[in-house]
Design a protein around this motif. Structure first.
Motif, PDB file in Angstrom:
ATOM      1  N   VAL A  37       0.814  10.971  -8.699  1.00 58.26           N
ATOM      2  CA  VAL A  37       0.516   9.555  -8.972  1.00 58.26           C
ATOM      3  C   VAL A  37      -0.913   9.277  -8.498  1.00 58.26           C
ATOM      4  O   VAL A  37      -1.244   9.518  -7.343  1.00 58.26           O
ATOM      5  N   CYS A  38      -1.726   8.808  -9.434  1.00 63.41           N
ATOM      6  CA  CYS A  38      -3.126   8.548  -9.102  1.00 63.41           C
ATOM      7  C   CYS A  38      -3.330   7.036  -8.942  1.00 63.41           C
ATOM      8  O   CYS A  38      -3.083   6.264  -9.872  1.00 63.41           O
ATOM      9  N   LEU A  39      -3.747   6.644  -7.777  1.00 65.26           N
ATOM     10  CA  LEU A  39      -3.873   5.212  -7.471  1.00 65.26           C
ATOM     11  C   LEU A  39      -5.340   4.802  -7.278  1.00 65.26           C
ATOM     12  O   LEU A  39      -6.091   5.453  -6.576  1.00 65.26           O
ATOM     13  N   TYR A  40      -5.684   3.692  -7.910  1.00 64.80           N
ATOM     14  CA  TYR A  40      -7.004   3.084  -7.675  1.00 64.80           C
ATOM     15  C   TYR A  40      -6.767   1.657  -7.193  1.00 64.80           C
ATOM     16  O   TYR A  40      -6.006   0.908  -7.815  1.00 64.80           O
ATOM     17  N   VAL A  41      -7.401   1.305  -6.089  1.00 59.56           N
ATOM     18  CA  VAL A  41      -7.230  -0.065  -5.584  1.00 59.56           C
ATOM     19  C   VAL A  41      -8.506  -0.871  -5.855  1.00 59.56           C
ATOM     20  O   VAL A  41      -9.592  -0.476  -5.433  1.00 59.56           O
ATOM     21  N   VAL A  42      -8.323  -1.959  -6.589  1.00 64.42           N
ATOM     22  CA  VAL A  42      -9.447  -2.892  -6.782  1.00 64.42           C
ATOM     23  C   VAL A  42      -9.567  -3.695  -5.487  1.00 64.42           C
ATOM     24  O   VAL A  42      -8.653  -4.424  -5.116  1.00 64.42           O
ATOM     25  N   ASP A  43     -10.674  -3.491  -4.784  1.00 68.09           N
ATOM     26  CA  ASP A  43     -10.835  -4.071  -3.452  1.00 68.09           C
ATOM     27  C   ASP A  43     -11.022  -5.587  -3.516  1.00 68.09           C
ATOM     28  O   ASP A  43     -11.925  -6.075  -4.200  1.00 68.09           O
ATOM     29  N   ALA A  44     -10.169  -6.308  -2.795  1.00 74.43           N
ATOM     30  CA  ALA A  44     -10.260  -7.781  -2.821  1.00 74.43           C
ATOM     31  C   ALA A  44     -11.369  -8.294  -1.910  1.00 74.43           C
ATOM     32  O   ALA A  44     -11.761  -9.454  -1.994  1.00 74.43           O
ATOM     33  N   TYR A  45     -11.854  -7.419  -1.033  1.00 74.01           N
ATOM     34  CA  TYR A  45     -12.827  -7.874  -0.032  1.00 74.01           C
ATOM     35  C   TYR A  45     -14.083  -8.512  -0.647  1.00 74.01           C
ATOM     36  O   TYR A  45     -14.488  -9.600  -0.198  1.00 74.01           O
ATOM     37  N   ARG A 100      -7.964  -2.197   0.433  1.00 72.77           N
ATOM     38  CA  ARG A 100      -7.647  -0.797   0.128  1.00 72.77           C
ATOM     39  C   ARG A 100      -6.668  -0.188   1.130  1.00 72.77           C
ATOM     40  O   ARG A 100      -5.678   0.432   0.736  1.00 72.77           O
ATOM     41  N   GLU A 101      -6.960  -0.376   2.382  1.00 71.02           N
ATOM     42  CA  GLU A 101      -6.126   0.221   3.438  1.00 71.02           C
ATOM     43  C   GLU A 101      -4.685  -0.293   3.330  1.00 71.02           C
ATOM     44  O   GLU A 101      -3.736   0.491   3.295  1.00 71.02           O
ATOM     45  N   GLU A 102      -4.545  -1.602   3.215  1.00 76.47           N
ATOM     46  CA  GLU A 102      -3.208  -2.211   3.144  1.00 76.47           C
ATOM     47  C   GLU A 102      -2.459  -1.760   1.906  1.00 76.47           C
ATOM     48  O   GLU A 102      -1.259  -1.449   1.963  1.00 76.47           O
ATOM     49  N   LYS A 106       1.024   0.227   1.646  1.00 70.97           N
ATOM     50  CA  LYS A 106       2.167  -0.400   0.954  1.00 70.97           C
ATOM     51  C   LYS A 106       2.748   0.564  -0.070  1.00 70.97           C
ATOM     52  O   LYS A 106       3.970   0.712  -0.184  1.00 70.97           O
ATOM     53  N   GLU A 107       1.854   1.214  -0.827  1.00 67.65           N
ATOM     54  CA  GLU A 107       2.295   2.157  -1.856  1.00 67.65           C
ATOM     55  C   GLU A 107       3.089   3.302  -1.214  1.00 67.65           C
ATOM     56  O   GLU A 107       4.119   3.722  -1.736  1.00 67.65           O
ATOM     57  N   LEU A 108       2.608   3.773  -0.071  1.00 67.70           N
ATOM     58  CA  LEU A 108       3.299   4.867   0.634  1.00 67.70           C
ATOM     59  C   LEU A 108       4.680   4.422   1.101  1.00 67.70           C
ATOM     60  O   LEU A 108       5.632   5.191   1.085  1.00 67.70           O
ATOM     61  N   GLU A 109       4.775   3.170   1.518  1.00 64.94           N
ATOM     62  CA  GLU A 109       6.056   2.641   2.003  1.00 64.94           C
ATOM     63  C   GLU A 109       7.039   2.441   0.858  1.00 64.94           C
ATOM     64  O   GLU A 109       8.227   2.729   0.975  1.00 64.94           O
ATOM     65  N   ASP A 141      -4.286   6.960  11.019  1.00 63.46           N
ATOM     66  CA  ASP A 141      -3.790   6.296  12.232  1.00 63.46           C
ATOM     67  C   ASP A 141      -2.549   5.442  11.984  1.00 63.46           C
ATOM     68  O   ASP A 141      -1.831   5.114  12.920  1.00 63.46           O
ATOM     69  N   LYS A 142      -2.323   5.073  10.716  1.00 63.45           N
ATOM     70  CA  LYS A 142      -1.259   4.095  10.460  1.00 63.45           C
ATOM     71  C   LYS A 142      -0.064   4.641   9.680  1.00 63.45           C
ATOM     72  O   LYS A 142       0.817   3.881   9.318  1.00 63.45           O
ATOM     73  N   THR A 143      -0.041   5.934   9.373  1.00 66.00           N
ATOM     74  CA  THR A 143       1.112   6.463   8.646  1.00 66.00           C
ATOM     75  C   THR A 143       1.509   7.828   9.216  1.00 66.00           C
ATOM     76  O   THR A 143       0.671   8.534   9.783  1.00 66.00           O
TER      77      THR A 143
END
Lengths: 153, 318
Positions: A37-45, A100-102, A106-109, A141-143
């Motif tokens: 699964v290839c994921l791209y996150v459009v950064d909201a920042y 991106r980090e979040e 979320k996707e991993l969870e 650090d978070k997963t």
């Protein structure tokens, strides 16, 4: 006992090191017969950041930044699709919107992935280390998921 | 920090209140420091130096009462001259030393330490602007800002521009025209110069057209606002957009902390310094801070030049 890999998450951006990660993850998925699964996150920042700048056409700029990022993401995903199709693997592409980090966490969870594959920059110089947000380290650090890092040139 | 708070949403205002009040308190405390150290102590140093000189020359007043009377009389005379039209400038009220300071100077033939401290702070331009800026930076990068206060730290930003509008009350039309015309010449030279330099450098560095467009507009006109205005027009990549903003703000920060010292070292007149700051510093907030740091006249001139420069935004849209 055999080691099974059924589903792998690959996170990409429009950077060079993520191309290297794509090549590796396609080979990796092919060897194990796993779904990639290839994921791209459009950064909201950028959109949120520019909301605090009081400029003439701020809203237009905010929409533009989202559109430009989504376009970059689609182009990167298209390249991935071409490579995956040629390799003949089972794949899926995804786009998420947010930090991106979040979003990666979320996707991993939400999905049951065996591996996460991330490209990362070689941060040798002290200045590079300060400048970089170092997303791969933050994810690490978070997963507790197994992570493979593919370091760029 | 502060990102994620929409200032136009009234429902979010209560969230901003704690941080905003703490910011106001911090600002009030620093203004008290400025009034006492840069204002009173610095004036005290000048008066103490004058008194010390007369003590050393053997012309010191015999008693404190005589000193106070002499100071008041000299002020009265100066005021009379002003009222008669013999002096153009109205004399400011004299700084009269306290009795303990007067006694210290006469007995020890030295300036009290507190006055020397005030003079040193003024010499190094540690005014309220410097203390607020450096204080904010130190707090943010050491102990950090508690989450509850973070939304309020952005609440002051919208006040910058109305504040500049309110500053308009200080201007005379003739001054605006005079400074505005000089500013216009400076700005035209600066905008064209910046655009040409960046284009030449960009072509040599084989940089992306979008990035060059953003930097030309941002560096040439008014920083971040101009970059925001032209980003969709020049089809800038999001990454380039943030590179341009980062460059502009870092350059502005560097200027903000160095320009007042360079100005002082070169002994620039307030108006000259204001014109320089108004042309060279791109971000309005940084410009206001750097000009205020130097003086009120510098601030007024810098703002007029800045307004002229902002007027050039539409030229980049074409």
């Amino acid at each position: 006992m055999s080691f099974e890999v059924k589903k792998i998450l690959l996170c990409i951006d429009a950077e060079k090191h993520s191309i290297k990660a794509q090549e590796f993850s396609i080979d990796f998925a092919k060897k194990f017969g796993a779904k990639l699964v290839c994921l791209y996150v459009v950064d909201a920042y950028p959109k949120i950041y520019t909301n605090e700048i009081y400029a003439i056409n701020r809203d237009e700029c905010r929409e533009y930044l989202d559109r430009a990022q989504a376009k970059e993401g689609l182009q990167a995903l298209q390249k991935f699709e071409e490579m995956a199709r040629v390799a003949g693997i089972n794949y899926q592409i995804k786009i998420r919107y947010g930090f991106r980090e979040e979003e990666i966490l979320k996707e991993l969870e939400q999905e049951n992935y065996d591996f996460l594959i991330l490209g990362r920059k070689k941060l040798v110089r002290y200045l590079d280390k300060i400048r970089s947000y170092n997303l791969p380290k933050k994810i690490f650090d978070k997963t507790y998921k197994s992570i493979i890092y593919i370091t760029g040139d | 920090m502060g990102v994620g708070v929409d200032l136009t949403d009234v429902k979010q205002w209560p969230k901003m209140l704690p941080g905003f009040l703490v910011c106001l308190l911090f600002a009030w405390l620093v203004l008290q420091y400025d009034k006492y150290v840069i204002g009173d102590l610095n004036r005290g140093h000048r008066e103490a130096t004058r008194l010390l000189k007369s003590v050393q020359e053997g012309k010191a007043p015999a008693s404190y009462e005589e000193y106070v009377q002499a100071r008041q009389e000299s002020y009265k005379k100066a005021l009379e001259k002003y009222q008669q039209g013999l002096e153009k400038k109205k004399p400011s009220k004299p700084f009269i030393l306290k009795k303990e300071d007067f006694d210290y100077i006469v007995q020890n033939k030295a300036i009290p330490g507190k006055f020397s401290f005030g003079e040193r702070m003024n010499q190094f331009q540690i005014t309220y602007v410097a203390v607020l800026l450096l204080g904010g930076m130190i707090i943010r990068n050491t102990i950090g800002v508690p989450k509850i206060l973070q939304p309020g730290t952005v609440a002051a930003r919208p006040w910058i521009k109305p504040g500049i509008i309110i500053l308009g009350a200080y201007y005379m039309w003739s001054d605006v025209l005079r400074v505005g015309i000089i500013g216009l010449v400076l700005v035209v030279l600066f905008v064209l110069g910046a655009a040409i330099l960046i284009s030449v450098w960009g072509k040599r560095a084989k940089a992306d057209d979008g990035l060059m467009g953003l930097l030309s507009a941002g560096v040439g006109i008014c920083g971040v606002s101009a970059a925001v205005a032209v980003a969709p027009v020049v089809n800038a990549k999001p990454r380039d957009f943030f590179y341009a903003i980062g460059t502009i703000l870092l350059f502005g920060t560097l200027c903000l902390f160095t320009f007042p010292y360079i100005g002082k070292a070169l002994d620039l007149h307030q108006a000259v310094y204001g014109a320089w700051v108004g042309t060279a510093i791109l971000n309005t907030a940084q410009l206001v801070a750097a000009a205020t740091w130097y003086g009120h006249e510098a601030l007024l001139v810098a703002n007029v030049v800045n307004v002229v420069r902002i007027g050039f935004i539409p030229t980049y849209e074409f």
